[in-house]
Write a protein that holds these residues in place. Structure first.
Motif, PDB file in Angstrom:
ATOM      1  N   SER A 128      79.480  86.526  44.094  1.00 33.72           N
ATOM      2  CA  SER A 128      78.767  87.774  44.384  1.00 33.72           C
ATOM      3  C   SER A 128      78.552  87.966  45.879  1.00 33.72           C
ATOM      4  O   SER A 128      78.496  89.094  46.362  1.00 33.72           O
ATOM      5  CB  SER A 128      77.421  87.796  43.657  1.00 33.72           C
ATOM      6  N   ARG A 129      78.468  86.876  46.622  1.00 36.58           N
ATOM      7  CA  ARG A 129      78.256  86.969  48.068  1.00 36.58           C
ATOM      8  C   ARG A 129      79.552  86.726  48.842  1.00 36.58           C
ATOM      9  O   ARG A 129      79.532  86.544  50.042  1.00 36.58           O
ATOM     10  CB  ARG A 129      77.159  85.993  48.489  1.00 36.58           C
ATOM     11  N   ARG A 130      80.670  86.715  48.120  1.00 40.15           N
ATOM     12  CA  ARG A 130      82.017  86.593  48.703  1.00 40.15           C
ATOM     13  C   ARG A 130      82.151  85.350  49.590  1.00 40.15           C
ATOM     14  O   ARG A 130      82.626  85.422  50.709  1.00 40.15           O
ATOM     15  CB  ARG A 130      82.399  87.847  49.488  1.00 40.15           C
ATOM     16  N   ARG A 131      81.737  84.206  49.052  1.00 38.71           N
ATOM     17  CA  ARG A 131      81.772  82.973  49.828  1.00 38.71           C
ATOM     18  C   ARG A 131      82.804  82.013  49.256  1.00 38.71           C
ATOM     19  O   ARG A 131      82.924  81.870  48.053  1.00 38.71           O
ATOM     20  CB  ARG A 131      80.403  82.298  49.824  1.00 38.71           C
ATOM     21  N   ARG A 132      83.532  81.327  50.158  1.00 40.19           N
ATOM     22  CA  ARG A 132      84.421  80.254  49.728  1.00 40.19           C
ATOM     23  C   ARG A 132      83.585  78.982  49.618  1.00 40.19           C
ATOM     24  O   ARG A 132      82.396  78.978  49.950  1.00 40.19           O
ATOM     25  CB  ARG A 132      85.616  80.112  50.672  1.00 40.19           C
TER      26      ARG A 132
END
Length: 145
Positions: A128-132
């Motif tokens: 949801s927070r576009r984190r790898r």
């Protein structure tokens, strides 16, 4: 202040992240080729290898790649690729991430970079927070500058 309270942190930058990664690979390739000629050392030629910490056994390559990401992201919050594409790395409060976070992000490129960053891409688009994984471990976000 939490992430939910900061509407200015736009994390929807996946395409920009892809282009930034490619640009960083080209920049690292140019720098390493120049240094390889100066020091008469063979360096990897594939730009994607350089962004995933695949050093090809070269200590020079390892030092340059680690320094590139740790210093630029830790100190400024961006690499050349991120600067060109208008994104930056921040901590969860929107501040410069610092060197420890940059180190953690960089080391986890070993996992995120598997299969030409397919692992990172799958994790990012499903987060949801576009984190790898590197961002999750370092508690960072990549946002529009």
């Amino acid at each position: 202040m939490t992430y939910a309270q900061q509407p200015s942190l736009n994390v929807h930058v996946t395409r920009r992240r892809i282009f930034a990664t490619l640009i960083d690979g080209v920049v690292l390739s140019i720098v390493l080729n120049l240094l390889g000629r100066i020091f008469d050392v063979k360096v990897p030629s594939g730009t994607l290898d350089l962004t995933t910490l695949s050093f090809g056994g070269s200590l020079l390559t390892a030092v340059v790649v680690l320094a590139y990401y740790i210093v630029l992201e830790g100190w400024f919050g961006w690499t050349v690729g991120k600067l060109v594409t208008g994104i930056r790395v921040v901590d969860e409060n929107g501040n410069r991430p610092g060197f420890v976070s940059a180190l953690v992000r960089t080391l986890l490129r070993l996992i995120d970079g598997i299969l030409a960053y397919l692992v990172a891409f799958i994790v990012v688009v499903n987060s949801s927070r576009r984190r790898r994984l590197g961002d999750m471990a370092a508690k960072t976000l990549v946002v529009r500058a």
